[in-house]
Design a protein around this motif. Structure first.
Motif, mmCIF file in Angstrom:
data_model
loop_
_atom_site.group_PDB
_atom_site.id
_atom_site.type_symbol
_atom_site.label_atom_id
_atom_site.label_comp_id
_atom_site.label_asym_id
_atom_site.label_seq_id
_atom_site.Cartn_x
_atom_site.Cartn_y
_atom_site.Cartn_z
ATOM 1 N N GLY A 108 -1.426 29.214 40.918
ATOM 2 C CA GLY A 108 -0.332 29.993 41.480
ATOM 3 C C GLY A 108 -0.261 31.414 40.947
ATOM 4 O O GLY A 108 0.497 32.226 41.443
ATOM 5 N N LYS A 109 -1.042 31.705 39.937
ATOM 6 C CA LYS A 109 -1.043 33.063 39.407
ATOM 7 C C LYS A 109 -2.318 33.755 39.882
ATOM 8 O O LYS A 109 -3.390 33.147 39.880
ATOM 9 N N VAL A 110 -2.173 34.990 40.301
ATOM 10 C CA VAL A 110 -3.356 35.722 40.748
ATOM 11 C C VAL A 110 -3.937 36.466 39.557
ATOM 12 O O VAL A 110 -3.251 37.276 38.936
ATOM 13 N N ASN B 274 -6.971 32.244 42.288
ATOM 14 C CA ASN B 274 -5.665 31.613 42.163
ATOM 15 C C ASN B 274 -5.710 30.663 40.980
ATOM 16 O O ASN B 274 -6.297 29.589 41.061
#
Lengths: 173, 737
Positions: free
Chosen positions: A63-65, A60
């Motif tokens: 918030g971005k994978v 993470n």
């Protein structure tokens, strides 16, 4: 270097510039600084099943994978977790990926005259993922063609299912 | 006002030879310079100058004389210090009937003669403005198309004609403003025909309808061309424009005095008298008489005074009227109360709200908040949590758009296709106001087009066949949308010949899609039409069978986590049912634990979970495990084996079984534990990984780690394939690597 792939001076000129260097074991590698997005500390990685082994998983990033590749596994080296292990986030063709390295070293400027074409060791040691070999301050740095290392086609070529056993173990429904 | 420079300009103009290209450019430059240096020019005047210079530089030599005359008039006004606009007399032969001539005038400079020459975009055009124009115009054309279709059933609907007229008119005006002469000129032609219809000079016939629909198409092609040209490539004009323009002119002029439109007065709402007559309360003669008797008094009052109608009915009619008025007002208000936001900004906002929800959940679970001692803190946190949830709901609803535009597009498609194929089709729509995530609406648009094509081409019979089968000659195609549970269902039903089970099986056998016909349920057979390379039509027609099969439809639908079901009865009809999640962004999921790994299983695919007794479990051939639940045997799918998790529980009676999947694809998924239900924001695993079999994506969990979301349908498929052909090569290679 009689076996070296022919590489023109112009290409070497194009490869000259600033590199972020890091260690995998005792080997020092260089990444073009423009491809590096940021360096983050090691964080819990979620393993993704049924992907090639060298894909450690996903993390993470605020918030971005993003997927994380373990270069040690990618280069078929022994996996040793060191104290300074960290993730370098690179951006290749608009795709963000993390690569796990043992230790980040420094940023160096490598001139065109300090770059030599990658040598060839035969099929056992593939070197096509190298832009060349950089020599600076008396040390040898392998300059990675990160695009090549992480590119999708390459993933397919060397893709390994996470395990052969998981497929055989599936119940005969 | 720097008079000398204007004088110089006038002098230049007088000396200018219309065929002198260089001189024309010099004159235009001088004019721009004059505009730059002179203070106090009004915006309209500046625009006029820009349009003028553009025309002077870019018009063909033959037209320049007229342009120069107009420029002279303009400069005269300029010298007098008046505000001026760019108006030039239309070239000979052009139509000048429209009331909006001044706006269109600049457009008429570009006549049909230059049709073959690709026009480039004006140099000075504002690209943002242009993009807004393209988007707005497209929307307006969709509205216009809907109205045109309305006119099909009700050719006297003035409101509909007005809508279309307004759309064409606005496109024309804005295009002229942006310097898109050809587009503007064409819109003008299309508009002229409609203005004739509106004025009752031309009646609205099937021919007019076709022409208007074609015009809408042509305008759309124009817009596409303009959009392509925004990156600097030459503006290529759509084909067939000249023919259509000629037809439009002929229609507008040729049939001119033929008929008088029956009712020309546009009425946004019904009049009180009409309502009463419609209701049979009063006949028109009496009504007229009463109205004539007391023209100054409102009609309702007059009727009651004259005891011509009972008070109750008049009151009812009045209520109905005011309601209609309210509706009209609301409709127009609804259109005005919106603001355009770029989608990427909206997506970003929704993403960030998603992050906020996660961050809030992390605070909520923090030890400091959970501890008993901090009541004030936990109260504040829960208050913030409430706001965050409201914010989330709101942000989700912002992406929701009605299905209406998609349905309208399909209505148009059906009309065109039915004409082309010679089948008469009645197209019914229900629930077009149903809302769906914008991305979903976009994603199902193309599959729906294909399905409608397919139904029309393969599903519905020809009128002859229908009559022979004792059906109505006109086939019915019904498109319906409704909410069902947490999903939206879109249904396409035709009352055609139904799917032919035997034919499908024969075809599938011939194509090698199946190797035996035994134990195939209807569902299995119907599912075969989604197999790649399958088409039951004996001949490839213009309408469908162009290489894109139903397999693409299914892939698209499954790509947005939707499902597609078919029910069909021979000779009665076929229904395709698309079951779609409300939004792509949020998944309601059950967090499960397998060893030290956690996965999210979408709640919608879980039927129940239970801890099995050892006697419920049996094995087949020593390997395949089954569980018997309420007399039903279900295969057990060990998630830890499929995903190769090392430290998971091995004993079935210590684990939990989750009944997942639907229909004949149900399995009992074996997991270690359930950790509770969560709402998660689904994200892709990053383009670097791409699609992973059995997973639909990832989500950030409360502790900040990534959890993987399981795609149940794929998982079931995976377990069925076992060592499938596309898995084994990868496995083999691993031993090498």
């Amino acid at each position: 270097m009689s076996t070296a792939t022919p590489q023109t001076a112009a290409q070497q000129e194009a490869h000259a510039g600033k590199y972020l260097t890091f260690f995998l074991g005792n080997e020092e590698y260089g990444l073009k600084i423009l491809t590096v997005h940021e360096i983050i500390g090691m964080m819990p990685v979620t393993r993704v099943p049924r992907t090639p082994e060298f894909i450690r998983g996903v993390v993470n990033l605020r918030g971005k994978v993003i997927p994380v590749v373990d270069l040690r596994i990618r280069f078929a080296m022994n996996v040793v977790e060191t104290q300074d292990v960290c993730i370098i986030v690179v951006q290749v063709r608009g795709i963000q990926m993390g690569i796990v390295v043992d230790r980040v070293s420094e940023v160096v400027n490598i001139g065109a005259d300090e770059i030599e074409p990658a040598p060839s060791f035969g099929v056992d040691v593939p070197t096509d993922f190298l832009l060349g070999i950089g020599k600076s301050q008396g040390r040898v740095k392998m300059l990675l063609d990160i695009d090549h290392v992480l590119s999708a086609t390459e993933l397919d070529e060397t893709a390994t299912a996470s395990s052969t056993s998981d497929a055989t173990a599936a119940p005969q429904a | 006002m720097p008079q000398p420079s204007l004088d110089e300009l006038a002098l230049l103009l007088m000396q200018l030879d219309p065929t002198d290209e260089v001189g024309a450019r010099r004159f235009a430059d001088a004019m721009r310079e004059a505009a730059d240096t002179s203070a106090g020019l009004s915006p309209t005047s500046i625009i006029a100058v820009l349009k003028c210079t553009d025309s002077v530089e870019n018009c063909p030599a033959a037209e320049r004389e007229a342009v120069l005359v107009a420029a002279g008039t303009m400069i005269e006004a300029w010298m007098k210090g008046e505000s001026f606009t760019w108006v030039i007399a239309p070239p000979k032969g052009a139509q000048a009937s429209s009331a909006a001539a001044p706006v269109a005038a600049a457009a008429d400079v570009a006549p049909d003669v230059v049709d073959s020459i690709p026009e480039s975009l004006p140099d000075d055009c504002d690209l943002d403005l242009l993009r807004d124009f393209i988007n707005e115009s497209r929307e307006m054309l969709v509205g216009a198309e809907a109205s045109l279709l309305q006119l099909e059933t009700d050719p006297t609907n003035d409101e509909a004609i007005n809508t279309v007229f307004r759309a064409f008119h606005t496109v024309k005006g804005t295009a002229a403003f942006l310097g898109l002469g050809q587009l503007s000129a064409f819109a003008h032609k299309a508009e002229s025909l409609l203005s004739q219809v509106r004025d009752g000079v031309v009646t609205y016939s099937a021919h007019t309808a076709d022409l208007s629909l074609q015009s809408a198409d042509m305008l759309r092609e124009f817009l596409d061309a303009v959009e392509i040209a925004t990156d600097g490539s030459p503006l290529l004009l759509p084909e067939g424009k000249q023919e259509l323009t000629r037809d439009l002119e002929a229609a507008a002029a040729g049939t001119a005095p033929a008929a008088q439109a029956p009712d020309a007065a546009p009425l946004p709402t019904a009049r009180l008298g009409d309502i009463l007559v419609d209701r049979g309360v009063i006949d028109r003669a009496t009504l007229e008489a009463v109205h004539a008797g007391e023209p100054a008094v409102p009609l309702g009052q007059a009727l009651i005074n004259a005891h011509a109608a009972p008070l109750k009915d008049v009151a009812q009619a009045l209520r109905q009227q005011s309601q209609q008025q309210k509706q009209v007002r609301q409709e127009s208000a609804g259109a005005a109360d919106s603001i355009r936001v770029r989608t990427d900004r909206l997506d970003k906002l929704i993403d960030m709200v998603g992050e906020l929800v996660i961050a809030q959940a992390m605070i909520n679970a923090d030890d400091a908040v959970v501890q008993v001692g901090h009541q004030a803190l936990s109260r504040k946190v829960s208050m913030a949590g409430k706001i965050v949830r409201d914010l989330q709901d709101l942000s989700m609803s912002m992406r929701m758009v009605p299905l209406k535009p998609v349905f309208q597009k399909l209505a148009r498609l059906v009309r065109d296709l039915s004409q082309k194929s010679g089948k008469s089709v009645e197209f019914q729509t229900h629930g077009e106001e149903t809302e769906l995530d914008r991305n979903m609406v976009d994603a199902i648009a193309d599959p729906l087009v294909h399905m409608v094509r397919n139904s029309l081409d393969h599903g519905l019979e020809t009128p002859g066949e229908r009559t022979a089968a004792g059906k109505r000659a006109a086939g019915v195609l019904r498109l319906a949308a409704y909410r069902a549970g947490g999903a939206v269902v879109v249904e396409l039903h035709d009352d055609g010949r139904g799917l032919n089970r035997d034919k499908i099986i024969a075809k599938a056998l011939a194509k090698g899609l199946i190797d035996s016909t035994k134990a195939l349920t209807d569902q299995d057979v119907f599912a075969l039409i989604f197999a790649p390379g399958f088409s039951t039509a004996d001949q490839v027609t213009d309408i469908s069978g162009r290489g894109v099969g139903m397999d693409v439809v299914r892939r698209n639908i499954e790509g947005i986590r939707g499902r597609i079901e078919i029910t069909s009865e021979a000779g009665v009809g076929t229904t395709f049912r698309l079951r779609l999640p409300l939004t792509l962004a949020i998944t309601d999921g059950m967090l499960v634990r397998v060893g030290h790994e956690r996965y999210i299983v979408p709640t919608t695919s879980i039927q129940l979970s239970f801890r099995p007794n050892p006697e419920q479990v049996c094995t087949v051939a020593g390997r395949g495990e089954m569980v018997v639940l309420r007399g039903e045997t279900l295969p057990i799918l060990r998630l830890h084996r499929l995903f190769n998790v090392a430290d998971a529980r091995e004993r079935i009676d210590e684990s939990l079984l989750m009944l997942v999947g639907d229909g004949d694809k149900r399995v009992a998924l074996m997991v270690d534990d359930l950790l509770g239900q969560h709402q998660v924001v689904a994200k892709s695993l990053g383009e670097g990984i791409g699609r992973v079999d059995g997973l639909s994506g990832g989500a950030i969990l409360g502790d900040g780690r990534v959890g993987l979301i399981i795609d149940v349908a794929q998982l079931v498929q995976l377990s069925r394939n076992g060592l499938s052909s596309d898995d084994s090569p990868r496995g083999d290679r691993r031993t090498v690597a």
